[in-house]
Design an enzyme around this catalytic site. Structure first.
Site, PDB file in Angstrom:
ATOM      1  N   HIS A 215      -1.918  -3.889 -11.260  1.00 61.20           N
ATOM      2  CA  HIS A 215      -2.600  -2.660 -11.707  1.00 61.20           C
ATOM      3  C   HIS A 215      -2.891  -2.738 -13.196  1.00 61.20           C
ATOM      4  O   HIS A 215      -2.048  -3.205 -13.974  1.00 61.20           O
ATOM      5  CB  HIS A 215      -1.735  -1.427 -11.415  1.00 61.20           C
ATOM      6  CG  HIS A 215      -1.542  -1.188  -9.955  1.00 61.20           C
ATOM      7  ND1 HIS A 215      -2.455  -0.485  -9.204  1.00 61.20           N
ATOM      8  CD2 HIS A 215      -0.583  -1.631  -9.097  1.00 61.20           C
ATOM      9  CE1 HIS A 215      -2.041  -0.468  -7.939  1.00 61.20           C
ATOM     10  NE2 HIS A 215      -0.923  -1.166  -7.844  1.00 61.20           N
TER      11      HIS A 215
ATOM     12  N   CYS B 246      -4.572   6.248  -4.744  1.00 66.11           N
ATOM     13  CA  CYS B 246      -3.910   4.944  -4.610  1.00 66.11           C
ATOM     14  C   CYS B 246      -2.434   5.158  -4.925  1.00 66.11           C
ATOM     15  O   CYS B 246      -2.102   5.566  -6.055  1.00 66.11           O
ATOM     16  CB  CYS B 246      -4.532   3.935  -5.579  1.00 66.11           C
ATOM     17  SG  CYS B 246      -3.741   2.314  -5.562  1.00 66.11           S
TER      18      CYS B 246
ATOM     19  N   GLU C 295     -10.035   0.564  -6.585  1.00 65.01           N
ATOM     20  CA  GLU C 295      -9.067  -0.337  -5.959  1.00 65.01           C
ATOM     21  C   GLU C 295      -9.623  -1.754  -5.763  1.00 65.01           C
ATOM     22  O   GLU C 295     -10.773  -1.936  -5.368  1.00 65.01           O
ATOM     23  CB  GLU C 295      -8.647   0.215  -4.591  1.00 65.01           C
ATOM     24  CG  GLU C 295      -7.678   1.363  -4.672  1.00 65.01           C
ATOM     25  CD  GLU C 295      -6.951   1.562  -3.372  1.00 65.01           C
ATOM     26  OE1 GLU C 295      -6.538   0.567  -2.750  1.00 65.01           O
ATOM     27  OE2 GLU C 295      -6.800   2.741  -2.964  1.00 65.01           O
TER      28      GLU C 295
ATOM     29  N   CYS D 130       0.860  -1.182   0.000  1.00 62.08           N
ATOM     30  CA  CYS D 130       0.000   0.000   0.000  1.00 62.08           C
ATOM     31  C   CYS D 130       0.899   1.235   0.000  1.00 62.08           C
ATOM     32  O   CYS D 130       1.583   1.499   0.996  1.00 62.08           O
ATOM     33  CB  CYS D 130      -0.904  -0.006   1.228  1.00 62.08           C
ATOM     34  SG  CYS D 130      -2.019   1.411   1.270  1.00 62.08           S
TER      35      CYS D 130
ATOM     36  N   GLY E 162      -0.997   2.531  -7.280  1.00 60.64           N
ATOM     37  CA  GLY E 162      -1.655   2.738  -8.576  1.00 60.64           C
ATOM     38  C   GLY E 162      -1.083   3.938  -9.312  1.00 60.64           C
ATOM     39  O   GLY E 162      -0.939   3.925 -10.536  1.00 60.64           O
TER      40      GLY E 162
END
Ligand SMILES: N[C@H](CCC[C@H](N)C(=O)O)C(=O)O
Length: 278
Positions: A162, A220, A211, A72, A223
């Site tokens: 992704h 994100c 997400e 994350c 991302g």
């Protein structure tokens, strides 16, 4: 159970210090309840801070649907600030063991955090993505099973998968309708995070995100890294970019080869501390 709530570009997390709450399994089994914005604390995910034998500390992240993710990006910026504030680390640049490997966040004097996010993973096998051959997956066609729309997608992993789609206007995208369909598309055996990106000018982009395991979030971090890597590989940007998300902006640097590390710089803010009965 005591928790600390952080947000990073509006992507918000309940942080739990495993030293105070060692029963990770029973807590993570309740990540969905903890994240519920009516019946729980309310968050996009739950992040645990744990000891590590391989790094200064270890981070585990659970999405609001209860699924565990490898990494994350917004969360690790808050993680680093919180660890320093708690006195769990004494240096402003630390090593964190994650599902994407050992990563290195650094607290900057302006309050932002710069993270060495490691290298991007570009082979179909690493992402993983099926049906696009085994080479580097940068720009391949994909039909959105839910709407029948045909998108050119760029698939990149930052430890988590992704699917990046460049469009002329991100505000014209039906994110609730299309994001979920792409998240669960059969090409992605581990599902995927979905980023719609729009080039504004030069190295300046606008991005919206659906997400994996959470749905629409205000930002994100992984991302954004994936989207800039895809932009550079597609020739839409060179070596760095500023990305405006619904909840804030991030700066990403990447020199452009698969051996070069990606660097992400952005904010993280503590919102409140509290206790929840589980
Ligand atoms: N939903 C993501 C995990 C959270 C990543 C995101 N919040 C970030 O800042 O990178 C996944 O399942 O891969």
């Amino acid at each position: 159970m005591h928790f600390t709530k952080w947000q990073a570009c509006g992507n918000d997390f309940v942080f739990i210090n495993a030293a105070e709450n060692p029963d990770i399994k029973s807590i993570s089994d309740q990540a969905k309840l903890i994240c519920d914005r009516h019946y729980g604390v309310g968050a996009d995910g739950v992040i645990f801070i744990l000891p590590s034998e391989a790094a200064d500390l270890k981070m585990r992240i659970f999405n609001s649907d209860g699924s565990e993710a490898e990494m994350c990006g917004n969360g690790i910026r808050a993680f680093a600030k919180w660890a320093f504030e708690l006195g769990l680390v004494n240096e402003k640049k630390i090593s964190v063991e994650t599902g994407a490997g050992i990563l290195y966040p650094e607290l900057l004097d302006d309050g932002n955090v710069r993270v060495d996010m490691g290298v991007p993973h570009l082979s179909a096998k690493e992402i993983p993505v099926l049906g696009f051959g085994d080479g580097t997956v940068v720009d391949k066609p994909l039909i959105n099973g839910g709407t029948g729309k045909h998108y050119q997608v760029s698939c990149v992993s930052m430890g988590n998968p992704h699917c990046v789609i460049f469009v002329d206007d991100v505000n014209a995208i039906d994110l609730p309708g299309e994001g979920h369909q792409l998240e669960i598309d059969a090409h992605f055996p581990n599902k995927t995070n979905v980023e719609f990106a729009q080039k504004l000018s030069g190295n300046h982009f606008r991005m919206r995100v659906w997400e994996r395991g959470t749905g629409i979030t205000l930002a994100c971090g992984t991302g954004t890294c994936a989207a800039v890597v895809a932009a550079i590989l597609n020739g839409f940007a060179d070596k760095s970019a500023d990305v405006d998300l619904d909840g804030g902006s991030l700066h990403i640097d990447w020199a452009g080869s698969s051996k070069d590390h990606v660097y992400m710089t952005g904010p993280a803010v503590k919102v409140f501390e509290g206790d929840i009965s589980l």
